[in-house]
Design a protein around this motif. Structure first.
Motif, PDB file in Angstrom:
ATOM      1  N   THR A 100    -105.418  62.949  23.834  1.00 34.15           N
ATOM      2  CA  THR A 100    -105.425  61.936  22.778  1.00 34.15           C
ATOM      3  C   THR A 100    -104.378  62.240  21.719  1.00 34.15           C
ATOM      4  N   ALA A 101    -104.261  63.522  21.359  1.00 33.51           N
ATOM      5  CA  ALA A 101    -103.252  63.914  20.368  1.00 33.51           C
ATOM      6  C   ALA A 101    -101.841  63.677  20.900  1.00 33.51           C
ATOM      7  N   GLN A 102    -101.622  64.007  22.172  1.00 33.38           N
ATOM      8  CA  GLN A 102    -100.305  63.773  22.772  1.00 33.38           C
ATOM      9  C   GLN A 102     -99.970  62.286  22.805  1.00 33.38           C
ATOM     10  N   ASP A 103    -100.962  61.475  23.176  1.00 27.27           N
ATOM     11  CA  ASP A 103    -100.739  60.028  23.201  1.00 27.27           C
ATOM     12  C   ASP A 103    -100.425  59.504  21.804  1.00 27.27           C
ATOM     13  N   ARG A 104    -101.136  60.061  20.806  1.00 29.99           N
ATOM     14  CA  ARG A 104    -100.893  59.631  19.432  1.00 29.99           C
ATOM     15  C   ARG A 104     -99.499  60.022  18.974  1.00 29.99           C
ATOM     16  N   ILE A 105     -99.071  61.226  19.366  1.00 29.56           N
ATOM     17  CA  ILE A 105     -97.721  61.675  19.011  1.00 29.56           C
ATOM     18  C   ILE A 105     -96.674  60.767  19.657  1.00 29.56           C
ATOM     19  N   LEU A 106     -96.897  60.444  20.936  1.00 31.23           N
ATOM     20  CA  LEU A 106     -95.967  59.542  21.618  1.00 31.23           C
ATOM     21  C   LEU A 106     -95.939  58.172  20.945  1.00 31.23           C
ATOM     22  N   GLU A 107     -97.128  57.715  20.551  1.00 32.77           N
ATOM     23  CA  GLU A 107     -97.208  56.426  19.868  1.00 32.77           C
ATOM     24  C   GLU A 107     -96.464  56.462  18.545  1.00 32.77           C
ATOM     25  N   LEU A 108     -96.657  57.559  17.792  1.00 32.81           N
ATOM     26  CA  LEU A 108     -95.965  57.692  16.515  1.00 32.81           C
ATOM     27  C   LEU A 108     -94.459  57.811  16.711  1.00 32.81           C
ATOM     28  N   ASN A 109     -94.055  58.572  17.742  1.00 35.69           N
ATOM     29  CA  ASN A 109     -92.626  58.712  18.016  1.00 35.69           C
ATOM     30  C   ASN A 109     -92.010  57.366  18.362  1.00 35.69           C
ATOM     31  N   THR A 110     -92.731  56.604  19.195  1.00 39.56           N
ATOM     32  CA  THR A 110     -92.234  55.285  19.572  1.00 39.56           C
ATOM     33  C   THR A 110     -92.118  54.383  18.345  1.00 39.56           C
ATOM     34  N   SER A 111     -93.167  54.437  17.498  1.00 37.50           N
ATOM     35  CA  SER A 111     -93.144  53.633  16.274  1.00 37.50           C
ATOM     36  C   SER A 111     -92.007  54.059  15.358  1.00 37.50           C
ATOM     37  N   LEU A 112     -91.795  55.385  15.254  1.00 34.36           N
ATOM     38  CA  LEU A 112     -90.725  55.894  14.399  1.00 34.36           C
ATOM     39  C   LEU A 112     -89.360  55.477  14.935  1.00 34.36           C
ATOM     40  N   GLU A 113     -89.189  55.573  16.244  1.00 36.38           N
ATOM     41  CA  GLU A 113     -87.914  55.162  16.841  1.00 36.38           C
ATOM     42  C   GLU A 113     -87.655  53.679  16.595  1.00 36.38           C
ATOM     43  N   GLU A 114     -88.710  52.873  16.701  1.00 32.28           N
ATOM     44  CA  GLU A 114     -88.553  51.446  16.443  1.00 32.28           C
ATOM     45  C   GLU A 114     -88.180  51.198  14.988  1.00 32.28           C
ATOM     46  N   GLN A 115     -88.829  51.944  14.080  1.00 33.71           N
ATOM     47  CA  GLN A 115     -88.513  51.782  12.662  1.00 33.71           C
ATOM     48  C   GLN A 115     -87.085  52.210  12.365  1.00 33.71           C
ATOM     49  N   VAL A 116     -86.665  53.328  12.972  1.00 29.13           N
ATOM     50  CA  VAL A 116     -85.290  53.810  12.758  1.00 29.13           C
ATOM     51  C   VAL A 116     -84.290  52.797  13.306  1.00 29.13           C
TER      52      VAL A 116
END
Length: 239
Positions: A100-116
């Motif tokens: 779950t933590a790994q999935d959340r990190i991936l989700e946050l990374n994806t969100s961050l990449e989209e924001q960037v």
């Protein structure tokens, strides 16, 4: 038939009620808990382990009480005195929190990449708008410089023609001041045009000698006109 022996931790992981833990049939129970897709994927590895021995590691999903849990398993084959495979010893570990933590990190990374990416696009658009505004300003300055310089040249030309006429001494002095002021204004207009050239990276700097006294005299003429009839003495001279 294969049998399984579970300890208290296995019962807890697979959600076996305490009232049922004294029973058996854990192979079937385990198979009922494993996600069907994962159970199919686990079979080749288990068959190899039974056939060849060695070690075995796998990760799979189980379903209990309507929720999905992630399990990491490891096993080895123990052999008897005759070398025959005697039993399979293994462990199961619930790694749901880790997954779950790994999935959340991936989700946050994806969100961050989209924001960037979105912010970068916004910056590119803002930069292009700024460049367009600069180009527009430079074009405006250049056009205004030409538009103002045209009538100024006409004024200076008329002053030149008047200078060839017989004029009273005071009129001749005022005409000379008018010419000097016009030349100063024309220089300012040229400087404005040079500013637009700077932004276009087309400025060429020249070194020319000049008469400081004449510059100060011209400045005095412009400032004297602004002074008007006020009782103020204006003195401009070289140091």
């Amino acid at each position: 038939d294969e049998e399984m022996e579970w300890d208290a931790r296995m019962f807890e992981i697979y959600g076996v009620p305490p009232a049922l833990r004294a029973g058996g049939g854990w192979v079937t129970f385990w198979q009922s808990r494993v996600h069907p897709d994962d159970l199919l994927a686990l079979q080749p590895g288990l068959e190899r382990l039974r056939r060849e021995g060695g070690t075995y590691e796998a990760s799979f999903r189980i379903t209990r009480a309507g929720e999905t849990r992630h399990i990491q398993a490891a096993a080895i084959v123990e052999h008897g005195a005759n070398g025959q495979a005697q039993r399979l010893v293994g462990i199961n570990r619930d790694i749901t929190a880790q997954i779950t933590a790994q999935d959340r990190i991936l989700e946050l990374n994806t969100s961050l990449e989209e924001q960037v990416a979105r912010r970068t696009q916004e910056l590119h658009l803002a930069l292009e708008d700024a460049r367009q505004a600069t180009r527009t300003k430079s074009e405006f300055l250049a056009n205004m410089s030409h538009e103002i310089r045209t009538p100024m040249n006409a004024i200076l030309g008329l002053c030149y023609l008047l200078a060839g006429q017989r004029l009273p001494a005071d009129a001749q002095a005022m005409l000379q001041r008018l010419q000097d002021a016009g030349q100063g204004l024309l220089a300012i207009i040229n400087d404005i045009l040079d500013f637009s050239k700077i932004e276009a990276h087309r400025l060429e700097i020249e070194q020319q000698p000049f008469d400081l006294g004449a510059v100060l005299d011209n400045l005095a003429s412009v400032m004297a006109a602004a002074r008007g009839d006020k009782p103020v003495a204006l003195v401009v001279q070289p140091p």
